[in-house]
Design an enzyme around this catalytic site. Structure first.
Site, PDB file in Angstrom:
ATOM      1  N   LYS A 279      36.210   1.433  66.640  1.00 31.52           N
ATOM      2  CA  LYS A 279      37.339   1.020  65.825  1.00 31.52           C
ATOM      3  C   LYS A 279      37.313  -0.653  65.917  1.00 31.52           C
ATOM      4  O   LYS A 279      36.422  -1.314  66.340  1.00 31.52           O
ATOM      5  CB  LYS A 279      38.689   1.421  66.658  1.00 31.52           C
ATOM      6  CG  LYS A 279      38.720   2.913  66.428  1.00 31.52           C
ATOM      7  CD  LYS A 279      38.842   3.578  65.033  1.00 31.52           C
ATOM      8  CE  LYS A 279      38.405   5.166  64.952  1.00 31.52           C
ATOM      9  NZ  LYS A 279      39.405   5.937  65.681  1.00 31.52           N
TER      10      LYS A 279
HETATM   11  C1  LIG Z   1      39.697   7.243  65.888  1.00 28.41           C
HETATM   12  C2  LIG Z   1      40.837   7.986  65.110  1.00 28.41           C
HETATM   13  C3  LIG Z   1      42.041   8.871  65.797  1.00 28.41           C
HETATM   14  C4  LIG Z   1      41.951   9.026  67.226  1.00 28.41           C
HETATM   15  O1  LIG Z   1      41.904   7.955  68.109  1.00 28.41           O
HETATM   16  P1  LIG Z   1      41.474   8.039  69.546  1.00 28.41           P
HETATM   17  O2  LIG Z   1      41.717   6.743  70.225  1.00 28.41           O
HETATM   18  O3  LIG Z   1      39.983   8.356  69.492  1.00 28.41           O
HETATM   19  O4  LIG Z   1      42.167   9.230  70.018  1.00 28.41           O
HETATM   20  C5  LIG Z   1      42.979   9.571  64.803  1.00 28.41           C
HETATM   21  N1  LIG Z   1      42.879   9.338  63.741  1.00 28.41           N
HETATM   22  C6  LIG Z   1      41.779   8.752  63.121  1.00 28.41           C
HETATM   23  C7  LIG Z   1      41.780   8.487  61.689  1.00 28.41           C
HETATM   24  C8  LIG Z   1      40.842   8.127  63.743  1.00 28.41           C
HETATM   25  O5  LIG Z   1      39.864   7.458  63.252  1.00 28.41           O
END
Ligand SMILES: *Cc1c(COP(=O)(O)O)cnc(C)c1O
Length: 396
Positions: free
Chosen positions: A195
């Site tokens: 991210k």
């Molecule tokens: C990464 C992501 C999540 C979940 O995040 P985590 O930190 O991996 O639990 C939820 N929604 C979207 C659209 C994502 O890309």
């Protein structure tokens, strides 16, 4: 013509370029190390410091850090009071966690179509899917581009629904000059290594609603009324459990990393935008590959760079193109299969092929190209060369 690496030819790259990768520097390492040598590994001072910095940068009253983006979504839905019998409308194309959080609350995910141009939730289809039971809408800022929040806000206000932003892709983006994190009743972020900034694992909720923020703080800590640090400050052992919560706490080690990453967020995004511009330019010459559409009045964080293949121009399907790119050393990926086509959703939540035909069709053409701040221009050139080579080899 060059032979594809998939069929035994020379690959464009010797080593696979991943689709994403974190950027960690020496100051990140130093910050984490200093926590490791301190008194508090978890429930300590770095949590609040990270939350305060995040809230200030986002221009929002409250930021609550949790163990993941998924925990952030779950905490929001719980704290908004969603439960069994309630329906939550969300886009059919997202990471499974967006819908899983609805199921954790025993509520029903109702899948809406996405635009085949932008992959953002189709606001007209949101209206089509409204029922007496609808209690909330989750908007997913797919790839890093904010949804049409003006239209979503109007629907939510009109029907007294909660509007939740799954902003896991869009930290740092804006809509009508307002930052992501301020566009919905609550917004959820993820700090997974792929991210926009990372804490290893981690997440955040932002909201201007003080009571909602308090419920989320309690929910991440078993439903207790006071956390460890508050008790230490007040010199008391006493706490009560007033809600059934979870251990969704983030650690000080993680928040130290987040604090160290946060000042570089805009530089990270600038580099992502630079890479996206290079791809946009290169794709003008590759007619079988189209970038996603861009909507007006918003800026893009480019968590992902997603393209659509013009499959009628190719003698291959998306999966074969992806395999051929990987053989060339380009870590292409797919984001995402319509959630309701996962076996669990088909078995337990009414998923079936044909539910959102437009989303299913566009899914068949989706491909994510590598994009991350540490990518160099010559890496971008390799991706473009591999894409050209593969498209030429499969040209109809
Ligand atoms: C990464 C992501 C999540 C979940 O995040 P985590 O930190 O991996 O639990 C939820 N929604 C979207 C659209 C994502 O890309």
């Amino acid at each position: 013509m060059c032979k594809l690496a998939l069929f035994g030819g020379q690959p464009v790259r010797e080593r696979l370029l991943p689709y994403s990768r974190q950027s960690i520097d020496q100051s990140d390492e130093g910050q984490v190390l200093s926590v490791l040598r301190s008194a508090w590994l978890t429930t300590g001072p770095k949590i609040g410091a990270f939350e305060d910095q995040f809230a200030e940068r986002t221009g929002v009253r409250h930021a609550v850090a949790l163990s993941s983006g998924t925990a952030a979504l779950h905490a929001c839905l719980h704290s908004l009071g969603l439960g069994s019998g309630d329906e939550v409308i969300l886009p059919s194309i997202s990471f499974a966690a967006t819908a899983n959080a609805v199921l954790y609350q025993r509520a029903k995910p109702v899948f809406a179509e996405v635009s085949q141009e932008t992959l953002l939730i189709d606001t007209t289809d949101v209206e089509n899917k409204l029922t007496e039971k609808t209690k909330a809408v989750i908007a997913v800022d797919y790839a890093g581009q904010p949804c049409s929040y003006e239209a979503l806000r109007a629907i939510a206000d009109n029907k007294h629904l909660a509007l939740i932003a799954d902003a896991c892709h869009s930290l740092g983006a804006t809509y009508q000059d307002r930052p992501v994190g301020t566009l919905a009743d609550c917004s959820c972020f993820s700090f997974h290594p792929v991210k926009l900034i990372t804490t290893g694992e981690g997440g955040m909720v932002t909201t201007n609603d003080t009571a909602l923020a308090d419920r989320i703080r309690s929910f991440r800590n078993h439903g207790f009324s006071k956390d460890h640090l508050e008790r230490a400050r007040e010199n008391t052992w006493y706490y009560e459990m007033t809600d059934l919560g979870h251990n969704y706490r983030i650690t000080d080690l993680q928040c130290a990393l987040g604090l160290s990453q946060l000042p570089r967020m805009l530089a990270f995004i600038e580099r992502r935008r630079g890479i996206a511009r290079l791809y946009d330019l290169a794709l003008e010459e590759i007619t079988a590959v189209k970038p996603l559409g861009k909507e007006p009045e918003r800026t893009h964080a480019y968590h992902l760079y997603v393209v659509r293949l013009e499959l009628d121009q190719l003698n291959a399907d998306r999966d074969l193109v992806l395999k051929a790119l990987r053989a060339e050393g380009v870590g292409a990926n797919v984001h995402y299969m319509p959630i309701y086509l996962h076996p669990y959703y088909m078995e337990h939540s009414g998923g079936r092929p044909g539910l959102c035909p437009r989303s299913e069709k566009v899914f068949e053409s989706l491909l994510s190209l590598p994009i991350f701040p540490g990518m160099r221009d010559h890496d971008v050139d390799d991706v473009v060369e591999a894409l050209k080579k593969v498209v030429r080899a499969f040209a109809r």
